[in-house]
Design a protein around this motif. Structure first.
Motif, mmCIF file in Angstrom:
data_model
loop_
_atom_site.group_PDB
_atom_site.id
_atom_site.type_symbol
_atom_site.label_atom_id
_atom_site.label_comp_id
_atom_site.label_asym_id
_atom_site.label_seq_id
_atom_site.Cartn_x
_atom_site.Cartn_y
_atom_site.Cartn_z
ATOM 1 N N GLN A 30 0.812 -1.216 0.000
ATOM 2 C CA GLN A 30 0.000 0.000 0.000
ATOM 3 C C GLN A 30 0.846 1.266 0.000
ATOM 4 O O GLN A 30 0.367 2.343 -0.319
ATOM 5 C CB GLN A 30 -0.940 -0.014 1.210
ATOM 6 C CG GLN A 30 -1.978 -1.134 1.147
ATOM 7 C CD GLN A 30 -2.811 -1.200 2.407
ATOM 8 O OE1 GLN A 30 -2.285 -1.318 3.513
ATOM 9 N NE2 GLN A 30 -4.122 -1.116 2.250
ATOM 10 N N VAL A 31 2.123 1.128 0.391
ATOM 11 C CA VAL A 31 3.071 2.244 0.392
ATOM 12 C C VAL A 31 4.449 1.682 0.062
ATOM 13 O O VAL A 31 4.781 0.567 0.477
ATOM 14 C CB VAL A 31 3.132 2.962 1.768
ATOM 15 C CG1 VAL A 31 4.174 4.087 1.748
ATOM 16 C CG2 VAL A 31 1.772 3.522 2.152
ATOM 17 N N VAL A 32 5.250 2.442 -0.693
ATOM 18 C CA VAL A 32 6.629 2.048 -0.980
ATOM 19 C C VAL A 32 7.570 3.077 -0.377
ATOM 20 O O VAL A 32 7.378 4.283 -0.552
ATOM 21 C CB VAL A 32 6.877 1.957 -2.499
ATOM 22 C CG1 VAL A 32 8.367 1.739 -2.782
ATOM 23 C CG2 VAL A 32 6.052 0.840 -3.112
ATOM 24 N N LEU A 33 8.572 2.602 0.362
ATOM 25 C CA LEU A 33 9.620 3.459 0.916
ATOM 26 C C LEU A 33 10.853 3.247 0.042
ATOM 27 O O LEU A 33 11.403 2.143 -0.003
ATOM 28 C CB LEU A 33 9.892 3.067 2.368
ATOM 29 C CG LEU A 33 10.581 4.085 3.275
ATOM 30 C CD1 LEU A 33 9.769 5.364 3.383
ATOM 31 C CD2 LEU A 33 10.788 3.483 4.662
ATOM 32 N N MET A 34 11.277 4.291 -0.677
ATOM 33 C CA MET A 34 12.261 4.139 -1.752
ATOM 34 C C MET A 34 13.558 4.900 -1.473
ATOM 35 O O MET A 34 13.529 6.087 -1.128
ATOM 36 C CB MET A 34 11.649 4.660 -3.058
ATOM 37 C CG MET A 34 12.531 4.495 -4.278
ATOM 38 S SD MET A 34 12.548 2.807 -4.925
ATOM 39 C CE MET A 34 10.905 2.742 -5.674
ATOM 40 N N LEU A 57 -0.332 4.182 -6.185
ATOM 41 C CA LEU A 57 0.572 3.651 -5.155
ATOM 42 C C LEU A 57 1.513 4.753 -4.683
ATOM 43 O O LEU A 57 2.348 5.233 -5.440
ATOM 44 C CB LEU A 57 1.383 2.482 -5.720
ATOM 45 C CG LEU A 57 2.435 1.872 -4.791
ATOM 46 C CD1 LEU A 57 1.779 1.260 -3.555
ATOM 47 C CD2 LEU A 57 3.263 0.816 -5.542
ATOM 48 N N PRO A 58 1.407 5.176 -3.418
ATOM 49 C CA PRO A 58 2.279 6.253 -2.928
ATOM 50 C C PRO A 58 3.709 5.777 -2.694
ATOM 51 O O PRO A 58 3.932 4.714 -2.127
ATOM 52 C CB PRO A 58 1.616 6.683 -1.623
ATOM 53 C CG PRO A 58 0.856 5.484 -1.160
ATOM 54 C CD PRO A 58 0.431 4.760 -2.395
ATOM 55 N N HIS A 100 -0.210 6.817 2.907
ATOM 56 C CA HIS A 100 -1.323 5.879 2.734
ATOM 57 C C HIS A 100 -2.660 6.611 2.744
ATOM 58 O O HIS A 100 -3.605 6.215 2.051
ATOM 59 C CB HIS A 100 -1.292 4.833 3.849
ATOM 60 C CG HIS A 100 -2.393 3.830 3.762
ATOM 61 N ND1 HIS A 100 -3.427 3.778 4.668
ATOM 62 C CD2 HIS A 100 -2.632 2.853 2.850
ATOM 63 C CE1 HIS A 100 -4.266 2.799 4.332
ATOM 64 N NE2 HIS A 100 -3.799 2.221 3.241
ATOM 65 N N ALA A 101 -2.731 7.704 3.503
ATOM 66 C CA ALA A 101 -3.972 8.486 3.590
ATOM 67 C C ALA A 101 -4.121 9.467 2.425
ATOM 68 O O ALA A 101 -5.115 10.185 2.343
ATOM 69 C CB ALA A 101 -4.020 9.240 4.912
ATOM 70 N N GLY A 102 -3.121 9.511 1.553
ATOM 71 C CA GLY A 102 -3.210 10.377 0.385
ATOM 72 C C GLY A 102 -2.559 11.735 0.534
ATOM 73 O O GLY A 102 -2.740 12.608 -0.313
ATOM 74 N N HIS A 103 -1.790 11.909 1.601
ATOM 75 C CA HIS A 103 -1.134 13.196 1.841
ATOM 76 C C HIS A 103 0.338 13.138 1.446
ATOM 77 O O HIS A 103 0.956 12.076 1.453
ATOM 78 C CB HIS A 103 -1.253 13.593 3.309
ATOM 79 C CG HIS A 103 -2.651 13.598 3.818
ATOM 80 N ND1 HIS A 103 -3.654 14.356 3.254
ATOM 81 C CD2 HIS A 103 -3.231 12.912 4.845
ATOM 82 C CE1 HIS A 103 -4.779 14.154 3.908
ATOM 83 N NE2 HIS A 103 -4.555 13.287 4.880
#
Length: 210
Positions: A30-34, A57-58, A100-103
């Motif tokens: 649900q989230v990627v830390l890159m 996908l954030p 994840h919340a879109g911010h």
């Protein structure tokens, strides 16, 4: 570190951008830390590919670099957040939650860099008009924005939050939200990170050549 949080589960890790793309396909996070600096495919390329193939996908960048080039490249590639690796655990956890919340989430040092960059670009623009109480307005874009919407786009690009924008423009936060909603609709933006990228793209496009 993230697995210590009861609401976050690390479903996969990767050593390079190419593996990260494959891991996303396998685990559907649900989230990627890159990270940015990786072999085979760097983080900017991987972020851009994910933004194209999975726009919902954030991606939050977590890197040691906070220079203008790295920040702009990551945000233009589609990153929704940008943190440096000296960020506290609580900050990283909150960034994942916010993404994840879109911010969008920007490290304070990154916000400062963006503010400096935007100010420098505005100051070096030939024939630039004197700054208003809100600072130099964003240059004209192909989108038919009102003067107030251009001001707010510029301030979003500088990393200011709604409450800070309201104080700087001497209007209510509700009015700021109304202008942002209109701006998002006109420019087909889907997140605050999109607005930051638009503001930075406009600023870079109008930067005088040497």
């Amino acid at each position: 570190m993230l697995d210590l949080d009861p609401d976050i589960t690390v479903v996969g890790t990767a050593a390079n951008g190419e593996d990260a793309i494959a891991a996303v396909g396998e685990h559907e996070p649900q989230v990627v830390l890159m990270d940015l600096t990786m072999p085979v495919m760097n983080g900017v390329e991987a972020t851009g590919l994910l933004h194209t193939t999975r726009p919902g996908l954030p991606v939050v960048v977590l890197t040691t670099f906070e220079d203008d080039e790295s920040i702009l490249a990551a945000l233009r590639a589609g990153a929704r957040g940008y943190l440096t690796k000296d960020a506290a655990r609580a900050t990283i956890v909150q960034a994942v939650r916010s993404a994840h919340a879109g911010h969008s989430v920007l490290d304070p040092a990154v916000q400062s860099r963006l503010l400096t960059l935007a100010t420098r670009v505005a100051a070096t623009e030939p024939g630039a008009a004197p700054s208003s109480a809100a600072g130099a307005a964003a240059p004209e874009t192909a989108v038919p924005l009102t003067a107030r919407e251009r001001e707010i786009l510029d301030l979003i690009g500088q990393g200011l939050r709604n409450t800070e924008i309201a104080r700087q423009l001497y209007i209510t936060e509700a009015t700021v939200k109304t202008h942002i909603n209109n701006l998002f609709a006109k420019a087909d933006l889907h997140s605050r990170a999109d607005a930051v990228r638009l503001a930075l793209t406009v600023a870079a496009k109008n930067r005088p050549t040497r």
